[in-house]
Enzyme design. Structure first.
Site, PDB file in Angstrom:
ATOM      1  N   LYS A  75       0.821  -1.212   0.000  1.00 58.97           N
ATOM      2  CA  LYS A  75       0.000   0.000   0.000  1.00 58.97           C
ATOM      3  C   LYS A  75       0.853   1.260   0.000  1.00 58.97           C
ATOM      4  O   LYS A  75       0.384   2.338  -0.387  1.00 58.97           O
ATOM      5  CB  LYS A  75      -0.913   0.007   1.224  1.00 58.97           C
ATOM      6  CG  LYS A  75      -1.981  -1.075   1.239  1.00 58.97           C
ATOM      7  CD  LYS A  75      -3.158  -0.704   0.381  1.00 58.97           C
ATOM      8  CE  LYS A  75      -4.297  -1.696   0.561  1.00 58.97           C
ATOM      9  NZ  LYS A  75      -5.491  -1.320  -0.194  1.00 58.97           N
ATOM     10  N   ASP A 123      -8.192  -0.172   6.633  1.00 57.09           N
ATOM     11  CA  ASP A 123      -8.014  -1.280   7.565  1.00 57.09           C
ATOM     12  C   ASP A 123      -6.662  -1.160   8.254  1.00 57.09           C
ATOM     13  O   ASP A 123      -6.362  -1.918   9.174  1.00 57.09           O
ATOM     14  CB  ASP A 123      -8.075  -2.610   6.818  1.00 57.09           C
ATOM     15  CG  ASP A 123      -9.501  -3.051   6.533  1.00 57.09           C
ATOM     16  OD1 ASP A 123     -10.349  -2.917   7.430  1.00 57.09           O
ATOM     17  OD2 ASP A 123      -9.767  -3.520   5.420  1.00 57.09           O
TER      18      ASP A 123
END
Length: 435
Positions: A75, A123
């Site tokens: 990410k 998350d």
């Protein structure tokens, strides 16, 4: 469960806007951004010859994104890149000229960034990337987290100076709340999922992920025949599959999308032939993949380039984590988080099922690439599931290979890893010899 792609769009060309984002030119743009980051290093491509032999394939490679840009996750390539791109575009508008990435530290660019507030739901990993990108350019970040995000992951996000907003409910609830508040307050939402009318920024996030496959192809002697990639909303699977389709064309690998059985929204969409939202149930240990509705952009791409869709359960993911932390003799140890191990879990499941193996052509000549999408982003949970700390795994690996374990200084390619594996076998044999 396994489902071969038989949808009406399968193998049809990518839409022009997706091809522009995920092709070579898009990957070049990401490369220009990474070139100005002093902390950027290509992540290692690790070969696991012993495990490959055990499951009956020619090669097994793991692209270790647990070492990406200090964030322990792929990410790091997405949210931060999108934030910086948006700041560059705003600075260019204000200055009336094209601003280069090399000017990120200039007073003019930082002045433009200071007036921007970026928000997202997460998350854990995407929020860290957005927060890191905002700090990198001098902007503000507000990160929305749902009740299932561990305190350790929240603290890791806050360490980059982001404001944290807690939201009751699931990841999807936090996405909706982040979008609502951002629209009300005029903030820029940097989401890794897309919906109707909101596609460009999630596409920029996906463009950042193309670096993973670009690096891997440079590190391999020949392209893989198979690519197993995990999915939450589907962004990284779509990015890698789309990039492979565009740069490798007829030589592209078969793409298998792997999801948690407890939140398999992409699998359900493949079954329905359209994007669908699945109902919330028990949480999965693969928390970074716990999403209940696919990104519309990601689904549009996966409907065309994915060859198959499959699910794995929590036990299979935990077993794959342990397979990497406690490798077979000759294979390197890898620190993989719960979600990071999902791609390997999918491959291992496929090779144990004769029908699935045959459908995917996982034979003795198969060269498989899987992505370790995250390292130990929650070290305490990692220790509970693996029985070792991340440092224990890294130290054991370094000692076995007889090298200094510093990922910032040493990024092995496949040939070096293969040579180290042979040397490790010799050392083990000598150590075990009597006398």
């Amino acid at each position: 469960m396994f489902l071969a792609n038989s949808g009406p769009h399968y193998r049809s060309p990518l839409p022009a806007e997706d091809a522009a984002m995920l092709g070579s030119a898009g990957a070049d743009e990401v490369g220009r951004f990474l070139a100005v980051r002093a902390d950027h290093r290509p992540t290692p491509l690790l070969s696991l010859p012993a495990l490959a032999a055990r499951i009956g394939i020619r090669n097994l490679f793991v692209k270790d994104e647990g070492q990406r840009l200090g964030l322990c996750s792929f990410k790091a390539l997405g949210g931060a890149y999108a934030v910086v791109r948006l700041v560059i575009e705003e600075a260019s508008r204000q200055l009336g000229r094209q601003v280069d990435y090399s000017e990120i530290g200039s007073a003019e660019v930082r002045s433009a960034a200071a007036g921007m507030i970026f928000a997202c739901a997460t998350d854990g990993n995407h929020g860290r990337s957005v927060a890191q990108g905002a700090r990198f350019v001098g902007a503000k970040a507000v990160i929305f987290v749902h009740g299932g995000v561990s305190q350790g992951r929240v603290e890791a996000i806050a360490a980059f100076g982001a404001d944290i907003v807690r939201v009751n409910g699931t990841y999807d609830d936090s996405v909706a709340e982040a979008a609502r508040v951002s629209q009300t307050r005029g903030w820029t939402i940097v989401s890794d999922t897309s919906w109707e009318g909101y596609e460009r920024i999630p596409s920029l996030v996906m463009q950042g992920y193309t670096t993973i496959l670009r690096e891997a192809l440079l590190q391999m002697r020949e392209p893989p025949t198979h690519l197993f990639v995990q999915a939450g909303v589907g962004g990284v699977a779509a990015a890698l599959g789309g990039h492979a389709e565009l740069v490798l064309e007829a030589r592209r690998p078969k793409l298998v999308v792997v999801e948690p059985a407890l939140s398999a929204c992409v699998f359900a969409s493949a079954k329905a032939g359209r994007p669908v939202k699945v109902s919330h149930g028990a949480p999965t240990v693969m928390a970074m993949l716990e999403c209940y509705e696919p990104s519309q952009v990601a689904w549009r791409i996966l409907a065309r380039v994915a060859d198959g869709f499959m699910t794995v359960d929590d036990g299979q993911a935990i077993a794959a984590m342990n397979d990497m932390a406690h490798p077979l003799p000759g294979d390197p140890a890898i620190v993989a988080g719960e979600s990071g191990a999902a791609g390997l879990a999918g491959l291992l499941r496929a090779t144990r099922d004769d029908a699935m193996r045959q459908a995917l052509g996982l034979d003795a000549d198969a060269r498989v690439l899987v992505i370790n999408s995250e390292g130990a982003t929650d070290p305490e949970r990692y220790r509970d599931l693996v029985g070792l700390t991340p440092e224990d795994v890294q130290m054991a690996n370094a000692e076995a290979a007889g090298i200094s374990h510093n990922p910032k200084e040493f990024t092995p390619d496949a040939d070096l890893i293969a040579g180290a594996s042979v040397l490790l076998e010799v050392v083990r044999d000598l150590t075990a010899a009597p006398g």
